[in-house]
Scaffold this active site. Sequence first.
Site, PDB file in Angstrom:
ATOM      1  CE1 TYR A  53      -3.121  -2.879   0.123  1.00 18.83           C
ATOM      2  CE2 TYR A  53      -3.841  -2.171   2.277  1.00 18.83           C
ATOM      3  CZ  TYR A  53      -3.954  -3.022   1.201  1.00 18.83           C
ATOM      4  OH  TYR A  53      -4.918  -3.999   1.192  1.00 18.83           O
ATOM      5  CG  ASP A 109     -12.498  -7.331   5.904  1.00 15.61           C
ATOM      6  OD1 ASP A 109     -12.267  -6.811   7.014  1.00 15.61           O
ATOM      7  OD2 ASP A 109     -12.931  -6.679   4.922  1.00 15.61           O
TER       8      ASP A 109
END
Length: 361
Positions: free
Chosen positions: A143, A254
Amino acid sequence: MTQHYRITLLPGDGIGPEIMAVAVDVLKVVGEQLDLAFEFQEALMGGAAIDAKGEPLPSETLDLCQNSDAVLLAAIGGYKWDTLPRHLRPETGLLGLRAGLGLFANLRPAKILPQLVDASSLKREIVEGVDILVVRELTGGVYFGQPKGIFATETGEKRGVNTMAYTESEIDRIGRVGFETAQKRGKKLCSVDKANVLEVSQLWRDRITALAPEYPDVELSHMYVDNAAMQLLRYPKQFDTIVTSNLFGDILSDAAAMLTGSIGMLPSASLGASGPGVFEPVHGSAPDIAGQDKANPLAQVLSAAMMLRYSLNQPAAADRIEQAVLTVLDKGNRTGDIMSEGMTLLGCRAMGEALIQALSV
Ligand code: NAD
């Protein structure tokens, strides 16, 4: 002797103020019971800060956070601010808070509570007893690595580039959080990488392995990320603590969270090398139910418990809060999001009162 803690509260937007009020009441009761004195200081963040100050993270808010022992955040955002330019969006305040506090480790537990086992999308026998904590690196990896961007090639065709990069020191510091977190839990750490394909993952595996002798009480294993995704669904009970990079952690945390089936129940923590950590529910500001006394405050309350355990080193207080949550659920109390047949439907405030009652016996 009374222990004193300065806690910055960021209630934020939507259901944020409603669930924060419950968490503060719970902290006050536990504080009185265990001789902990909390000094709460409330500050503006997100949409509320945009409305009052024209920016999502005013400098006075960041100052207060930096000068506290821990930060308890509820949720930010809402339809009203969704169309503002990016630098004025509530989420930009969140990134500023992470950067301003140097938060590089994100801790997300996925624990199946026995009372809610049927809320999971997986079979009872697979998920019953699951208690996983994913430690995700938050400020490095693909990222943030350079070069990144969309570039024109010599032929004029566009090429998108991101770079997955970690230095040894970045791996070591998240590795240590992984080992230390495992020490506070089941003493099993699984490091997830893709070392069979990626050089950056090979370095990751080498460094994590090199740290292991410093933590002889923790059993270390390694797993490739594709296998980890599969094992989380096949046999999640094999995991205790997982440590992994930014991208893999984003996805796996998640997936692990979904095992529990109830977003209103999930807390999280973000920690830096020193200084205050930020503790917040995984869910957002739920603008669809804001102001209606329908929100489930339990993820916020469990975030306060994580704050006591991981930042303030008060495990007995954390245990007490987590036990109160189990007690109210045992009694059949439910908010709308976790409601099932035969249970008692409570609003946010009434759930808070039930928690205080459970703490008081
Ligand atoms: P959300 O998590 O706010 O809501 C998703 C669904 O879950 C909604 O139906 C909501 O009513 C329900 N829900 C969430 N928390 C609940 C709770 N405690 N009790 C009962 N029901 C609950 O996600 P979203 O709708 O995608 O986003 C809403 C806003 O929140 C957006 O502005 C988004 O940017 C923001 N957001 C903020 C954070 C954060 O503050 N860290 C995280 C995610 C989303």
